[in-house]
Design an enzyme around this catalytic site. Structure first.
Site, PDB file in Angstrom:
ATOM      1  N   GLU A  89      -3.103 -13.620   0.084  1.00 52.93           N
ATOM      2  CA  GLU A  89      -3.673 -13.589  -1.180  1.00 52.93           C
ATOM      3  C   GLU A  89      -2.657 -13.819  -2.241  1.00 52.93           C
ATOM      4  OE1 GLU A  89      -5.707  -9.844  -2.066  1.00 52.93           O
ATOM      5  OE2 GLU A  89      -6.234  -9.637   0.154  1.00 52.93           O
ATOM      6  N   CYS A 102       0.799 -14.304  -8.997  1.00 50.89           N
ATOM      7  CA  CYS A 102       1.442 -13.362  -8.141  1.00 50.89           C
ATOM      8  C   CYS A 102       1.385 -14.042  -6.707  1.00 50.89           C
ATOM      9  CB  CYS A 102       0.374 -12.194  -8.633  1.00 50.89           C
ATOM     10  SG  CYS A 102       0.756 -10.775  -7.466  1.00 50.89           S
ATOM     11  N   CYS A 109       2.278  -5.570   5.328  1.00 48.28           N
ATOM     12  CA  CYS A 109       3.077  -4.895   5.025  1.00 48.28           C
ATOM     13  C   CYS A 109       3.457  -3.801   5.743  1.00 48.28           C
ATOM     14  CB  CYS A 109       3.097  -4.540   3.485  1.00 48.28           C
ATOM     15  SG  CYS A 109       4.413  -3.567   2.831  1.00 48.28           S
ATOM     16  N   CYS A 113       2.153   2.341   1.766  1.00 49.23           N
ATOM     17  CA  CYS A 113       2.031   3.171   0.619  1.00 49.23           C
ATOM     18  C   CYS A 113       0.627   3.571   0.679  1.00 49.23           C
ATOM     19  CB  CYS A 113       2.272   2.540  -0.764  1.00 49.23           C
ATOM     20  SG  CYS A 113       3.959   1.780  -0.559  1.00 49.23           S
ATOM     21  N   CYS A 116      -2.650   1.599  -1.006  1.00 51.72           N
ATOM     22  CA  CYS A 116      -2.331   0.261  -1.099  1.00 51.72           C
ATOM     23  C   CYS A 116      -2.951  -0.195  -0.025  1.00 51.72           C
ATOM     24  CB  CYS A 116      -0.797  -0.258  -1.229  1.00 51.72           C
ATOM     25  SG  CYS A 116      -0.847  -1.997  -1.094  1.00 51.72           S
ATOM     26  N   CYS A 336      -3.445  -5.511  -4.274  1.00 52.65           N
ATOM     27  CA  CYS A 336      -2.909  -6.132  -3.104  1.00 52.65           C
ATOM     28  C   CYS A 336      -3.733  -5.993  -1.915  1.00 52.65           C
ATOM     29  CB  CYS A 336      -1.644  -5.171  -2.950  1.00 52.65           C
ATOM     30  SG  CYS A 336      -0.303  -5.580  -4.240  1.00 52.65           S
TER      31      CYS A 336
END
Ligand code: SAH
Length: 348
Positions: A89, A102, A109, A113, A116, A336
């Site tokens: 994205e 961005c 990932c 976290c 997220c 995100c």
């Protein structure tokens, strides 16, 4: 997966042309065209046989926009597809001086976290330099931008999915390509890199000779509480991060920024504000407070606007430079990893 020529510097493409018994000026032609978003078939200044030869071995554009969402505030969100059909994205924000894009640096990932959506399925793979650049090239083309002074994208932030410093070499190669003359030529001065605080790589980055804006996701001034929000905090303590930031400032002369996602009843207390002041007062830094963009899969709750501004006032009173980030694109899955997740779900 074919290698993309967008991974190559101008010099590397010139060398490739010489290997193919072409004049080196062909390299410049190819480089320009690729950074403008052309496919090989569209580079009509090249002999047809050369276009075909390049097409047999390489891919020109490794990234394609497959979906575009436009927010009521003008923010656009792109869903990009890669050669292997992985999805990433990007978010395009319009400011007075131009457009900021961005971009993502990884598919998924591994940081995981708590708030997220990107880390929900772990890391799928690193993006190549060309796949990072390809996101900028695509968006710039869509806006009708050219190269150098003609570019429409003026700023880039590495704050999409992924941890850029966990994909260090590709990220650095990308930054060199993005800022190189003859291409988009976006100075690293206009680029912000956000990290969850991978300390050794922060030291490496300070030695790269970039004027990059370093942004660090802090999210708590207490190591123990930070570990609950960000598993990577078990590896690197806040004091180590602060030392790495200090070193970054000494080497580059650039002040650094802390991101702080405000989560209701979690990291938004007066004691958090006081400890932040204790840690950061007098340092050449800025604190960027972010209202949590609530993710369906997580049960964390955002602070209200009023609470965010109250927290900000506490920090300012304590002598810190701070701001509350403008909320953009919250109606289009702006945070995100949210759009990619929704899309993957709809496919199943
Ligand atoms: N891995 C890097 C860069 C990607 S995240 C990092 O951790 O900094 C970029 C920023 O968006 C980080 O500050 C991250 O904490 C924040 N972010 C992620 N999910 C969010 C959400 N749901 N709401 C608000 N901010 C979020």
């Amino acid at each position: 997966m074919k290698q993309s020529l967008l991974d190559f510097s101008k010099r590397e493409i010139e060398e490739l042309m010489l290997e193919k018994n072409q004049k080196s000026f062909r390299g410049g032609q190819v480089y320009r065209a690729l950074h403008l978003g052309c496919d090989f078939s569209e580079i009509t200044t090249l002999p047809l046989s050369l276009r075909q030869e390049l097409n047999d071995t390489f891919v020109a554009q490794p990234v394609k926009i497959i979906e575009k969402l436009v927010s009521i505030d003008g923010t656009q969100k792109f869903l990009f597809s890669l050669q292997d059909d992985n999805l990433i994205e990007g978010v395009l924000m319009k400011y007075k001086y131009g457009y900021t894009l961005c971009i993502s640096t990884q598919v998924g990932c591994r940081m995981n976290c708590a708030f997220c959506a990107s880390g929900l399925e772990g890391l799928i793979r690193n993006l190549t330099p060309g796949e990072m650049l390809g996101q900028v090239v695509c968006a710039n083309k869509l806006l009708g931008g050219g190269l150098g002074d003609e570019r429409k994208i003026t700023n880039v932030v590495l704050m999409g999915s992924g941890e850029p410093l966990d994909n260090y070499d590709n990220t650095v190669t990308f930054l060199r390509l993005l800022s190189a003359e003859g291409g988009l030529n976006i100075s690293t001065r206009n680029v912000s890199l956000s990290t969850s605080g991978l300390v050794p790589k922060m030291y490496d980055l300070a030695n790269e000779n970039f004027s990059l804006n370093l942004t660090v996701s802090l999210h708590s001034p207490f190591d123990e509480e930070r570990q609950k929000i960000m598993p990577v905090a078990k590896k690197y303590k806040i004091q180590e991060i602060l030392s790495a930031c200090e070193n970054y400032f000494e080497k580059t002369g650039r002040r650094y920024i802390f991101e702080y996602v405000l989560i209701s009843g979690n990291n938004d207390g007066v004691r958090h504000a006081n400890e932040l002041i204790k840690l950061l007062k007098g340092k050449p830094c800025h604190v960027n407070l972010i209202r949590l963009n609530q993710v369906k899969e997580k049960d964390l709750i955002s602070v209200t606007d009023k609470e965010a501004y109250r927290f900000s006032a506490l920090l300012e009173k304590g002598g810190l430079s701070c701001s509350v980030r403008r909320r953009m694109g919250s109606d289009i899955d702006g945070a995100c990893g949210q759009l990619r997740r929704r899309y993957l779900k709809e496919q199943n």
